[in-house]
Design a protein around this motif. Structure first.
Motif, PDB file in Angstrom:
ATOM      1  N   SER A  28       0.830  -1.216   0.000  1.00 21.72           N
ATOM      2  CA  SER A  28       0.000   0.000   0.000  1.00 21.72           C
ATOM      3  C   SER A  28       0.862   1.262   0.000  1.00 21.72           C
ATOM      4  O   SER A  28       1.965   1.280   0.554  1.00 21.72           O
ATOM      5  CB  SER A  28      -0.917   0.019   1.232  1.00 21.72           C
ATOM      6  N   ASN A  29       0.342   2.313  -0.609  1.00 22.90           N
ATOM      7  CA  ASN A  29       0.942   3.640  -0.536  1.00 22.90           C
ATOM      8  C   ASN A  29       0.008   4.507   0.305  1.00 22.90           C
ATOM      9  O   ASN A  29      -1.070   4.875  -0.141  1.00 22.90           O
ATOM     10  CB  ASN A  29       1.091   4.250  -1.932  1.00 22.90           C
ATOM     11  N   VAL A  30       0.433   4.829   1.525  1.00 20.29           N
ATOM     12  CA  VAL A  30      -0.451   5.450   2.513  1.00 20.29           C
ATOM     13  C   VAL A  30       0.057   6.835   2.891  1.00 20.29           C
ATOM     14  O   VAL A  30       1.248   7.020   3.163  1.00 20.29           O
ATOM     15  CB  VAL A  30      -0.556   4.572   3.781  1.00 20.29           C
ATOM     16  N   GLY A  31      -0.844   7.801   2.913  1.00 21.71           N
ATOM     17  CA  GLY A  31      -0.540   9.116   3.458  1.00 21.71           C
ATOM     18  C   GLY A  31      -1.109   9.221   4.857  1.00 21.71           C
ATOM     19  O   GLY A  31      -2.307   9.010   5.056  1.00 21.71           O
ATOM     20  N   LEU A 167       8.757  -2.052   4.666  1.00 22.37           N
ATOM     21  CA  LEU A 167       7.872  -1.000   5.181  1.00 22.37           C
ATOM     22  C   LEU A 167       8.690   0.273   5.304  1.00 22.37           C
ATOM     23  O   LEU A 167       9.578   0.374   6.147  1.00 22.37           O
ATOM     24  CB  LEU A 167       7.287  -1.393   6.536  1.00 22.37           C
ATOM     25  N   LEU A 168       8.401   1.232   4.440  1.00 20.08           N
ATOM     26  CA  LEU A 168       9.138   2.495   4.406  1.00 20.08           C
ATOM     27  C   LEU A 168       8.307   3.575   5.105  1.00 20.08           C
ATOM     28  O   LEU A 168       7.177   3.848   4.709  1.00 20.08           O
ATOM     29  CB  LEU A 168       9.417   2.892   2.951  1.00 20.08           C
ATOM     30  N   LEU A 169       8.883   4.172   6.160  1.00 18.74           N
ATOM     31  CA  LEU A 169       8.210   5.224   6.927  1.00 18.74           C
ATOM     32  C   LEU A 169       8.942   6.544   6.701  1.00 18.74           C
ATOM     33  O   LEU A 169      10.124   6.669   7.031  1.00 18.74           O
ATOM     34  CB  LEU A 169       8.206   4.886   8.420  1.00 18.74           C
ATOM     35  N   LEU A 170       8.256   7.530   6.138  1.00 12.37           N
ATOM     36  CA  LEU A 170       8.875   8.816   5.834  1.00 12.37           C
ATOM     37  C   LEU A 170       8.101   9.935   6.529  1.00 12.37           C
ATOM     38  O   LEU A 170       6.896  10.071   6.342  1.00 12.37           O
ATOM     39  CB  LEU A 170       8.887   9.063   4.324  1.00 12.37           C
ATOM     40  N   ASP A 171       8.818  10.716   7.335  1.00  7.66           N
ATOM     41  CA  ASP A 171       8.222  11.806   8.102  1.00  7.66           C
ATOM     42  C   ASP A 171       8.686  13.135   7.514  1.00  7.66           C
ATOM     43  O   ASP A 171       9.844  13.523   7.669  1.00  7.66           O
ATOM     44  CB  ASP A 171       8.637  11.689   9.573  1.00  7.66           C
ATOM     45  N   GLU A 172       7.802  13.824   6.811  1.00  8.43           N
ATOM     46  CA  GLU A 172       8.098  15.094   6.141  1.00  8.43           C
ATOM     47  C   GLU A 172       9.384  15.013   5.308  1.00  8.43           C
ATOM     48  O   GLU A 172      10.349  15.754   5.534  1.00  8.43           O
ATOM     49  CB  GLU A 172       8.208  16.227   7.167  1.00  8.43           C
ATOM     50  N   PRO A 193       7.978  -0.457  -4.743  1.00  8.04           N
ATOM     51  CA  PRO A 193       7.430  -1.817  -4.871  1.00  8.04           C
ATOM     52  C   PRO A 193       6.890  -2.418  -3.584  1.00  8.04           C
ATOM     53  O   PRO A 193       6.261  -3.478  -3.621  1.00  8.04           O
ATOM     54  CB  PRO A 193       8.636  -2.624  -5.378  1.00  8.04           C
ATOM     55  N   HIS A 194       7.141  -1.781  -2.432  1.00  5.15           N
ATOM     56  CA  HIS A 194       6.671  -2.324  -1.155  1.00  5.15           C
ATOM     57  C   HIS A 194       5.735  -1.317  -0.482  1.00  5.15           C
ATOM     58  O   HIS A 194       5.229  -0.405  -1.124  1.00  5.15           O
ATOM     59  CB  HIS A 194       7.868  -2.664  -0.257  1.00  5.15           C
ATOM     60  N   THR A 195       5.516  -1.494   0.813  1.00  8.29           N
ATOM     61  CA  THR A 195       4.605  -0.617   1.547  1.00  8.29           C
ATOM     62  C   THR A 195       5.310   0.681   1.940  1.00  8.29           C
ATOM     63  O   THR A 195       6.433   0.641   2.450  1.00  8.29           O
ATOM     64  CB  THR A 195       4.086  -1.320   2.816  1.00  8.29           C
ATOM     65  N   VAL A 196       4.657   1.801   1.714  1.00  8.41           N
ATOM     66  CA  VAL A 196       5.213   3.089   2.135  1.00  8.41           C
ATOM     67  C   VAL A 196       4.131   3.877   2.856  1.00  8.41           C
ATOM     68  O   VAL A 196       2.980   3.938   2.415  1.00  8.41           O
ATOM     69  CB  VAL A 196       5.781   3.890   0.932  1.00  8.41           C
ATOM     70  N   ILE A 197       4.500   4.444   4.012  1.00 11.93           N
ATOM     71  CA  ILE A 197       3.621   5.350   4.756  1.00 11.93           C
ATOM     72  C   ILE A 197       4.366   6.670   4.881  1.00 11.93           C
ATOM     73  O   ILE A 197       5.487   6.704   5.389  1.00 11.93           O
ATOM     74  CB  ILE A 197       3.268   4.806   6.158  1.00 11.93           C
ATOM     75  N   VAL A 198       3.741   7.749   4.431  1.00 10.03           N
ATOM     76  CA  VAL A 198       4.426   9.032   4.426  1.00 10.03           C
ATOM     77  C   VAL A 198       3.590  10.068   5.172  1.00 10.03           C
ATOM     78  O   VAL A 198       2.383  10.197   4.952  1.00 10.03           O
ATOM     79  CB  VAL A 198       4.734   9.492   2.983  1.00 10.03           C
ATOM     80  N   ILE A 199       4.258  10.767   6.095  1.00 10.84           N
ATOM     81  CA  ILE A 199       3.678  11.941   6.751  1.00 10.84           C
ATOM     82  C   ILE A 199       4.133  13.149   5.949  1.00 10.84           C
ATOM     83  O   ILE A 199       5.333  13.347   5.744  1.00 10.84           O
ATOM     84  CB  ILE A 199       4.171  12.079   8.204  1.00 10.84           C
ATOM     85  N   SER A 200       3.200  13.939   5.478  1.00 12.96           N
ATOM     86  CA  SER A 200       3.582  15.097   4.681  1.00 12.96           C
ATOM     87  C   SER A 200       2.481  16.143   4.722  1.00 12.96           C
ATOM     88  O   SER A 200       1.299  15.823   4.809  1.00 12.96           O
ATOM     89  CB  SER A 200       3.866  14.692   3.236  1.00 12.96           C
TER      90      SER A 200
END
Length: 632
Positions: A28-31, A167-172, A193-200
């Motif tokens: 999933s690509n999650v915001g 699982l990639l977690l990106l904060d701003e 290609p994998h799961t990413v959750i981004v805070i932006s």
């Protein structure tokens, strides 16, 4: 899969999550969105295991690798490319073991595993990521310690992207990027290609990357399908529906209660009244969606109107310590202009902004300003100029000593700071609140020209919307530097491209600029040796070769003309050097000496321009020759 069940967590007695639940499917690509302070970064810490929940649980996939940008930027003597490569510890360990292993079976296993993880293409992949984030080949070989903190944070981001965790977690992640890096990152994450959750707080990034929004709302986690724009639409519809249902329920409650109050004492109506009492007791309250409104920001109008142009520059040269950064700057700014500066970091946008603000004098050329012009200049580094122990009210009072208390607090309110934050020391304000305070202090006196250098860092999406409204409601001229495309598109009427050592109007739109950036990135990857995305047919190659051959003749003419121009400029420079070598010239006729020196400067610029044209044409000629030879 990532599963959050009945999560409860508090900080200093304040509830951040209570009974929060969510399921995030693999890939999933999650915001992750929500107001500042709602617990987004805390949720990342809980997912990583850095914090333990008070209740509930977070279940991750077995063996799932989590990647997150480190808080401290690397500052070692290791080169950028080696720093990024070292992030893959398995690859580094296998390569080291391969140097010393003697058992044939183990050697075979090592090389098989290296092939499985595509270890031998790793350097090319790392270089491509660094290039996308703004580091050219020479920069990639420099040590991390030679870069500033902001640039080193890009290296930390490159390292976690290179690792490609499950699982990639990106904060701003865009806080330290320019517009070019932001566009590249959007494209990269949209294909992750994998799961990413981004805070932006960047709407364009969330619209491009996210296919699911996870909203932190009053201690709960609410999932919405689609990108940020879809989330906003669904939430508005939900708010409207809930408000109508709450109103309808309130009316029903009032009707039932009126019946009970009227007929409870009457024996003939007692049973009906009691029935309605039970209905009232069973009626669950419908809570309307809380309006998380953000205080508006107001930028005071200019105190006086000025005749255009308010700034004009002709053949201006800008730089530091005698070294030019920008040449041949010919610009005009009128009193109602809205101009955004485009171009990669390091190309000179901030240098130009400093000149416009009067903080940097031209090295050469002519520049004029309107009389009695007031300029407001905002840059992120100025946040350090706030007095940590003083509140917003203290900062305004120090600048408006003759204003009464009510006027001072009214001015603070215009900055977008609520009553509850007016007396908070600056050190205890959030980054967004400090940015609002700094912007308010800069614009407080009614400036004619507003220069904003990355004004949205630390501002949440709602505060960015308030800033857009404030800029569009402001009557003066605006110069804008921002990595936020949404802000640029909403506020700018004209675009200037700062590149190749000068400033030129950019007549296309932001979508075309985005395509240009991505095209340059693809070319860079191709030059770095990446495999092309699509196969090219023999017919296509023959057609391209024919086009390349057709391009050779005019390119040869351009090269020859540029060579003649360089030779002429060198001769003219030599003549003036000979005249300027006479020490008596400066005492006998200083005006003539100054004139000769100006002429020499112009010929140097002419030579530099011709050399740039010669280099571009020569490179194009060599490329066309190579394409023609390979296809022919």
């Amino acid at each position: 899969m990532l599963t959050i069940r009945n999560l409860t967590y508090r900080i200093d007695g304040r509830v951040l999550f209570e009974g929060a639940e969510a399921i995030i499917q693999t890939g999933s690509n999650v915001g992750l969105v929500g107001r500042n302070g709602c617990g987004k970064t805390t949720l990342f810490n809980l997912i990583c295991g850095d914090l333990s929940p008070e209740g509930g649980e977070i279940v991750r996939g077995e063996g799932q690798r989590i990647g997150r940008v480190t808080q401290e930027a690397p500052g070692t003597e290791t080169s950028l490319i080696d720093t990024v490569l070292a992030a893959d510890t398995e690859r580094a360990a296998l390569l080291a073991e391969a140097e010393t292993a003697t058992d044939p079976h183990r050697i075979g296993d090592i090389h098989a595993r290296l092939a499985d993880i595509d270890a031998y293409a790793a350097e090319s992949r790392a270089a491509s990521i660094l290039s996308g984030l703004g580091f050219d080949d020479a920069a990639q070989k420099r040590p991390c310690s030679s870069f500033s903190g902001g640039w080193r944070m890009r290296v930390a981001l490159a390292a976690v992207l290179f690792l490609e965790p499950d699982l990639l977690l990106l904060d701003e992640p865009t806080n330290y990027l320019d517009l070019e890096g932001t566009v590249w990152l959007e494209t990269y994450l949209s294909r992750y290609p994998h799961t990413v959750i981004v805070i932006s707080h960047d709407r364009d990034l969330l619209d491009t990357v996210a296919r699911q929004i996870l909203h932190v709302d009053n201690g709960k986690l609410v999932t919405y399908r689609g990108n940020y724009s879809e989330f906003e639409r669904q939430r508005r519809e939900k708010a409207l529906l809930m408000a109508k249902r709450a109103q309808s329920q309130a009316e029903e409650r009032a009707r039932l209660q009126a019946f009970v109050d009227r007929f409870r004492a009457k024996a003939s109506k007692a049973r009906q009244a009691q029935s309605r009492v039970k209905r009232l007791e069973k009626m669950a309250a419908i809570e309307p969606v809380i309006d998380e409104s953000t205080p508006p920001i107001r930028i005071p109008a200019p105190k006086r109107q000025l005749s255009p142009p308010i700034i004009a520059a002709e053949r201006v040269v800008l730089g530091y310590d005698g070294k030019a950064v920008l040449r041949r700057v010919n610009i005009r700014i009128d009193d109602d202009d809205r101009i955004a500066l485009l171009g990669a970091n390091g190309n000179g946008k901030s240098t130009l902004a400093k000149m416009l603000a009067g903080r940097l004098s031209p090295m050469d050329g002519t520049m004029t300003r309107a009389d009695r012009m007031d300029i407001a200049y905002f840059a992120q580094h100025q946040l350090d100029e706030l007095v940590p122990g003083e509140s917003p009210v203290d900062h305004v009072r120090a600048r408006r000593r003759y204003d009464g208390e009510a006027e001072v607090r009214a001015r603070v309110a215009q900055m977008g700071l609520g009553t509850e934050r007016m007396d908070t020391p600056a050190k205890d304000l959030s980054g967004g609140e400090r940015a609002k305070l700094l912007l308010g202090l800069a614009t407080m006196n009614g400036a004619n020209l507003l220069i904003l250098d990355e004004p949205t860092n630390h501002l949440d999406i709602d505060s960015r919307a308030a800033l857009i409204d404030a800029i569009n409601g402001y009557d003066g001229a605006v110069i804008l530097i921002s990595h936020d495309r949404y802000l640029v598109e909403a506020c700018a009427d004209r675009l200037w491209l700062v590149a190749d050592g000068t400033v030129q109007p950019y007549d296309d739109d932001m979508e075309a600029y985005r395509a240009m950036i991505l095209g340059a990135a693809r070319k860079s990857r191709s030059e770095a040796g990446d495999k092309p995305a699509e196969k090219v047919s023999a017919q296509d190659r023959r057609r391209e070769a024919a086009e390349a051959r057709a391009a050779l003749a005019p390119l040869r003419k351009t090269i020859q003309a540029a060579e003649r121009a360089v030779a002429k400029a060198e001769a003219e420079i030599a003549k003036r050097d000979a005249l300027l070598a006479d020490p008596d010239l400066y005492t006998k006729d200083p005006q003539k000496a100054a004139q000769i020196n100006q002429e020499r400067t112009r010929w140097v610029e002419s030579r530099d321009s011709a050399e740039e044209e010669w280099l571009a044409a020569s490179e194009a000629y060599e490329t066309a020759q190579a394409e023609s030879a390979s296809a022919g």
